[in-house]
Design a protein around this motif. Structure first.
Motif, PDB file in Angstrom:
ATOM      1  N   LEU A  13      -2.730   1.006  -5.816  1.00  0.00           N
ATOM      2  CA  LEU A  13      -2.848   1.111  -4.362  1.00  0.00           C
ATOM      3  C   LEU A  13      -2.100   2.322  -3.826  1.00  0.00           C
ATOM      4  CD1 LEU A  13      -2.434  -2.656  -3.465  1.00  0.00           C
ATOM      5  CD2 LEU A  13      -4.391  -1.238  -2.835  1.00  0.00           C
ATOM      6  N   ILE A  48       0.797  -1.234   0.000  1.00  0.00           N
ATOM      7  CA  ILE A  48       0.000   0.000   0.000  1.00  0.00           C
ATOM      8  C   ILE A  48       0.829   1.283   0.000  1.00  0.00           C
ATOM      9  CG2 ILE A  48      -1.952  -1.139   1.099  1.00  0.00           C
ATOM     10  CD1 ILE A  48      -1.112   0.092   3.757  1.00  0.00           C
ATOM     11  N   PRO A 105      -6.136  -4.317   0.016  1.00  0.00           N
ATOM     12  CA  PRO A 105      -5.338  -4.276  -1.218  1.00  0.00           C
ATOM     13  C   PRO A 105      -5.686  -5.359  -2.243  1.00  0.00           C
ATOM     14  CG  PRO A 105      -3.972  -4.465   0.788  1.00  0.00           C
ATOM     15  CD  PRO A 105      -5.366  -4.853   1.143  1.00  0.00           C
TER      16      PRO A 105
END
Length: 532
Positions: A515, A433, A507
């Motif tokens: 992301l 992320i 995710p």
């Protein structure tokens, strides 16, 4: 397809599972096998160290290390791991994943051997000081494995099975814990058969053959073997395409490396890369306001959940032998010789690893790309709380001999949902992320927060779990809150982990660049862009 997105990155995201994926899992996973083995094997020989170096004739609890010594043996390795996670995480973003990846293995190989060769002659302080010194540097090398292995695997994987691949690397931690138990069982059984020490002896000193000193040394040195076997293959891995293209700014080299791995011809697309570079937003640093605005909540989520998880996880793993002794599943130390005690402790921890720890990891591997990281983490924290309370509240009930099997089942379920839950997902999510140029650093920060929790859990549990009644203590240290109340506290900590899970995104099924918010995607075109 995303505007301006490179074909080499598209190709990685939509590539079918191939041999190189399994090879990367094996190479990275053996590092994690070594990590877990080295961190947790010390718990199986701790009481042998106590018998060899600290137990005096007539001792009421032979094998008990002084609390400050026990804290140093555990705590320095964990502190070294925390420092290594921060250092190698930063280094991985600044020097490249591959260049740094071999350093951690070399460090683990030499310090594993050095730990077993801890010297000092007849000076107890000398032996323990050198052991703690080498275990700090062993932890330092172990720390580097966390951000590097996770980042490398995430950047190699395709977007639909990325969670499975990263979780499979981390699942080798469970195999390392199991391996530590099996190796200790084999070595202790071999020495007992060879030496044939007296089966029972009220004098704990007389029941220790001098050759017993080799047992803990061999157990610790074995940790160098899997690391050494992996080194050559690790050095043959190319740098990840995402680092080469997005951080090192060399799309031509990225295309060449991935063309060999994927067995397809990829265009370097230098014009598109230059267009991306010109239109890219201004770079911002880790400590900038822009980073805090875009990724601050995510970093708070990954650090807080990992911190809380590791308080519970390391408390359970490192000190489960004390709980087994407390309920009578491991006999009193005066009822068995030193080598038999090592065997009994290893057997108990191997059973828990085999029935609860290892299955939990592989359930995560199986379901993480089906139900998602967020739900697995939430479910795991929830059931950790439930089972810890179920063990702690009727703690006296589990002490009765007829209830020992039920206790083992409950305790095993706690481990199962720890690993089919936050112990796996806290490792996976930080590798997904954050942007490429800060990915390894942010994973290292998240992991270091976890190790800070491990230090709190390991050292705090040493003191907190001591007898409540100070008249039962003979080592000069204050009384703790007892094992029952300690388990209740761990249940509350697990509940807090559930709340902090709301800070992290899901995710699953998204590209790393999507992301990180680096590009915008038209998913329909994206999946067809390279013939997926």
């Amino acid at each position: 397809m995303s505007k301006g997105h490179l074909q080499v990155l598209n190709s990685l995201d939509v590539a079918k599972t191939q041999w190189y994926h399994f090879k990367a899992i094996a190479i990275s996973g053996m590092g994690f096998f070594t990590n877990a083995y080295n961190l947790f094997c010390i718990a199986m020989v701790e009481r042998l160290l106590g018998r060899l170096y600290y137990t005096k004739p007539g001792a009421e609890n032979p094998g008990a290390l002084p609390i400050n010594v026990s804290a140093a043996v555990y705590g320095l390795a964990l502190f070294g791991t925390m420092v290594g996670q921060l250092f190698f995480g930063w280094l991985g973003d600044n020097m490249g994943r591959k260049k740094v990846y071999g350093m951690t293995l070399i460090l683990m190989i030499f310090t594993s051997i050095a730990s077993g060769l801890s010297f000092g002659g007849n000076d107890v302080r000398g032996v323990m000081s050198t052991l703690c010194f080498f275990r700090f540097w062993l932890g330092f090398g172990i720390g580097g494995e966390y951000p590097l292995s996770a980042t490398i695997m995430s950047e190699y994987a395709n977007k639909n099975t990325r969670g499975t691949f990263i979780a499979a690397v981390f699942a080798m931690q469970g195999m390392g814990i199991l391996g530590a138990g099996i190796v200790t069982l084999i070595i202790s059984a071999a020495f007992e058969s060879w030496l044939r020490p007296p089966p029972y002896n009220v004098d704990p000193v007389a029941s220790i053959p001098p050759e017993s000193d080799y047992i803990w040394r061999l157990v610790l040195m074995f940790g160098a073997i899997p690391a050494a076997l992996t080194y050559y293959w690790r050095m043959q891995m190319p740098e990840t395409a995402r680092y080469t293209a997005l951080v090192a700014r060399n799309p031509t080299q990225a295309a060449q490396d991935m063309s060999k791995i994927l067995n397809v011809q990829l265009d370097a697309e230098e014009e598109r890369f230059n267009e991306m570079a010109r239109s890219e937003r201004q770079q911002f640093g880790l400590f900038s306001t822009e980073f805090a605005r875009r990724y601050g909540t995510r970093l708070l989520g990954t650090t807080s959940t990992w911190f809380l998880l590791d308080i519970a996880f390391y408390s359970q793993n490192l000190f489960q032998k004390d709980i087994f002794c407390n309920i009578g599943w491991i006999p009193a130390a005066n009822d068995m010789n030193a080598i038999r005690e090592v065997y009994k402790i290893a057997r108990a921890q191997t059973l828990i690893a085999l029935c609860g720890t290892v299955p939990g990891y592989w359930f995560t591997v199986a379901f993480i790309d089906v139900i998602g990281r967020w739900w697995i983490q939430m479910i795991g924290f929830f059931f950790m709380s439930i089972f810890m309370f179920a063990i702690a509240l009727p703690y006296d009930h589990w002490k009765k001999e007829e209830n020992h099997i039920g206790f083992i089942i409950m305790y095993g379920l706690t481990f199962f949902f720890t690993n089919f839950g936050p112990n796996s997902t806290t490792y996976v999510v930080p590798a997904e992320i954050f942007p490429a140029r800060l990915r390894s650093t942010c994973h290292g920060i998240s992991a270091a927060a976890g190790k800070a929790g491990a230090i709190v859990g390991a050292l705090g549990f040493v003191y907190a779990s001591q007898d409540i009644d100070p008249t039962l203590r003979h080592d000069g240290y204050p009384a703790g809150i007892g094992k029952k109340m300690s388990l209740i506290v761990l249940g509350v900590i697990s509940f807090l982990g559930m709340l902090c899970t709301f800070l992290i995104p899901e995710p699953m099924g998204k590209s790393l660049e999507e992301l990180a918010g680096e590009v915008e995607f038209d998913d329909a075109k994206y999946d067809k862009s390279v013939g997926a």
